[in-house]
Scaffold this motif. Structure first.
Motif, mmCIF file in Angstrom:
data_model
loop_
_atom_site.group_PDB
_atom_site.id
_atom_site.type_symbol
_atom_site.label_atom_id
_atom_site.label_comp_id
_atom_site.label_asym_id
_atom_site.label_seq_id
_atom_site.Cartn_x
_atom_site.Cartn_y
_atom_site.Cartn_z
ATOM 1 N N GLY A 4 23.260 44.375 46.479
ATOM 2 C CA GLY A 4 23.926 44.245 45.185
ATOM 3 C C GLY A 4 25.284 44.940 45.192
ATOM 4 O O GLY A 4 25.413 46.094 45.595
ATOM 5 N N PRO A 55 25.427 38.921 45.172
ATOM 6 C CA PRO A 55 25.005 39.191 43.793
ATOM 7 C C PRO A 55 25.663 40.482 43.281
ATOM 8 O O PRO A 55 25.675 41.494 43.989
ATOM 9 C CB PRO A 55 23.486 39.373 43.913
ATOM 10 C CG PRO A 55 23.269 39.816 45.321
ATOM 11 C CD PRO A 55 24.390 39.271 46.155
ATOM 12 N N VAL A 57 25.528 43.536 40.724
ATOM 13 C CA VAL A 57 24.542 44.220 39.870
ATOM 14 C C VAL A 57 25.215 45.046 38.786
ATOM 15 O O VAL A 57 24.536 45.607 37.925
ATOM 16 C CB VAL A 57 23.599 45.116 40.709
ATOM 17 C CG1 VAL A 57 22.794 44.274 41.680
ATOM 18 C CG2 VAL A 57 24.372 46.207 41.443
ATOM 19 N N THR A 86 28.503 35.767 40.939
ATOM 20 C CA THR A 86 27.067 35.746 40.679
ATOM 21 C C THR A 86 26.680 37.102 40.100
ATOM 22 O O THR A 86 26.368 38.044 40.832
ATOM 23 C CB THR A 86 26.295 35.493 41.990
ATOM 24 O OG1 THR A 86 26.833 34.321 42.592
ATOM 25 C CG2 THR A 86 24.810 35.318 41.722
ATOM 26 N N ILE A 88 24.100 39.235 38.143
ATOM 27 C CA ILE A 88 22.679 39.089 37.814
ATOM 28 C C ILE A 88 22.472 39.316 36.303
ATOM 29 O O ILE A 88 23.258 40.006 35.652
ATOM 30 C CB ILE A 88 21.775 40.034 38.648
ATOM 31 C CG1 ILE A 88 22.016 41.499 38.271
ATOM 32 C CG2 ILE A 88 21.987 39.828 40.133
ATOM 33 C CD1 ILE A 88 20.952 42.438 38.809
ATOM 34 N N THR A 90 20.492 41.035 34.615
ATOM 35 C CA THR A 90 20.242 42.403 34.142
ATOM 36 C C THR A 90 21.368 43.367 34.547
ATOM 37 O O THR A 90 21.179 44.584 34.524
ATOM 38 C CB THR A 90 18.924 42.931 34.715
ATOM 39 O OG1 THR A 90 18.984 42.786 36.150
ATOM 40 C CG2 THR A 90 17.725 42.179 34.167
ATOM 41 N N ALA A 91 22.504 42.818 34.911
ATOM 42 C CA ALA A 91 23.606 43.680 35.389
ATOM 43 C C ALA A 91 23.982 44.720 34.332
ATOM 44 O O ALA A 91 23.965 44.442 33.136
ATOM 45 C CB ALA A 91 24.819 42.835 35.728
#
Ligand code: SF4
Length: 369
Positions: A4, A55, A57, A86, A88, A90-91
């Protein structure tokens, strides 16, 4: 799946320039705000392809003062970043804020834009300290901004503090901490004031017009912070950072854990796979580079294996979890740190004590030498 990553966005505008600050930030460039936001959108388009499979985060809007941007610009920027990268679901999405730039309406707008975490620059409850730091806001307006953030629905708020400025005493610092803790923020960052030569304060200190911070006093103030925040249930998880359980800053953890990050904006730094690069610093130059369709890279360095190992050690030592003891050079050195009260062995690792964290920079030099 790649590890992440963090996405940092630099906003180099401030209402005024605080005398101690050496960040890449400017007062009086308000006319550049709109083109700057456009440039951030363009830079994210230029950078996105290389990060397509990564991804993210966390997103961190820092500066400067990101909340000098109109709320519509914040919404547009964050929507665009989510489309290009991208990110996520719940970032963690943090915005820094100066208390004088936000009210409840603005903060509700930030929540709607998807900002999950607010980092407020409170600095001190002592008016003498705020004056010597040349902060515009009063302690009362910072408290007002904190309460407005809670009403706007921010369940994750950091308060930034600075200790060791001219006029501060152990008593007034203790009061700052007690009043901070009484607000029940989720996270507290407390930094020792450092004097950077190229700042207004640095020049005043060099000319003998202001005193340099007293190292012994700062050590005492750090001790008070460790004691009071620990008693109040905050975990001291990094040299200058304390969090309620589950409230560590995901984005900043990424830096200390050596995860990749992409920085957008003037002077922003990026890191991936042993390569570190940074954007040109002056906002006008940044606008010119991006306007010409180029990534605004101002420089880069590739870490060799030794540099990479050293960096991993230095960053790891800043964290409460510490590092495997072989990273510091084996049992003898670890024994020495433990005997000096600077570190403790925990779960097979070597972690700095509060005293070790206070002396982290000196220890890091010792280990690097
Ligand atoms: S508000 Fe923060 S970023 Fe802006 S000049 Fe002051 S210390 Fe620097």
């Amino acid at each position: 799946m790649k590890p992440g990553a963090g996405l940092y966005v630099h906003v180099p505008f401030c209402l005024t320039r605080c005398g101690y600050c050496d960040f890449n930030t400017y007062a009086g460039l308000d006319h550049l705000r709109s083109p700057y936001v456009e440039a951030l959108l363009c830079e994210s388009n230029l950078a996105a392809r290389a990060w397509a499979r990564t991804p993210f985060v966390s997103i961190f809007l820092g500066g400067g003062t990101p909340t000098t941007l109109p709320i519509e610009a914040m919404v547009r920027l964050l929507d665009h970043l989510r489309k290009e990268f991208t990110v996520i679901a719940t970032a963690e999405v943090t915005s820094e804020a100066n208390p004088d730039t936000v009210d409840e309406t603005y903060l509700r707008g930030l929540r709607r834009a998807g900002v999950t975490r607010l980092s407020l620059g409170l600095q001190s409850f002592d008016p003498a300290v705020l004056r010597s730091l040349e902060r515009l806001h009063s302690a009362e307006s910072a408290v007002g901004a904190f309460r407005a953030a809670r009403r706007a629905g921010f369940g994750d708020v950091n308060l930034d503090l600075i200790y060791g400025a001219e006029g501060e005493t152990p008593g007034s610092w203790r009061e700052t901490l007690e009043r901070t803790i009484a607000l029940e923020p989720d996270h507290v960052s407390a930094y020792a004031l450092t004097i950077e030569p190229a700042t207004a304060l640095g020049r005043r200190v060099a000319a003998g017009l202001s005193p340099a911070p007293d190292g012994d006093l700062q050590a005492d103030l750090y001790g008070v912070a460790c004691e009071l925040l620990d008693e109040a249930g905050y975990e001291h998880y990094e040299v200058s950072n304390w969090a309620k359980p589950g409230r560590r800053c995901v984005h900043n953890m990424g830096y200390w854990e050596g995860r990749p990050y992409l920085g957008l904006g003037a002077g922003a730094h990026s890191y991936r796979d042993g390569r570190r690069w940074w954007n040109v610093r002056p906002p006008q130059q940044y606008l010119g580079e991006v306007g010409a369709g180029r990534l605004p890279v101002g420089g880069e360095e590739i870490l060799n294996d030794d540099e990479h190992r050293l960096e991993r050690l230095l960053l790891g030592l800043r964290m409460a979890e510490g590092v495997p003891e072989e990273w510091v050079g084996g049992a003898a050195r670890a024994d020495d740190f433990v005997a000096r009260g600077l570190a403790a062995r925990r779960a097979g690792r070597l972690a700095l004590t509060d005293r070790g964290m206070l002396l982290a920079n000196e220890l890091i030099l010792e280990l690097a030498g």
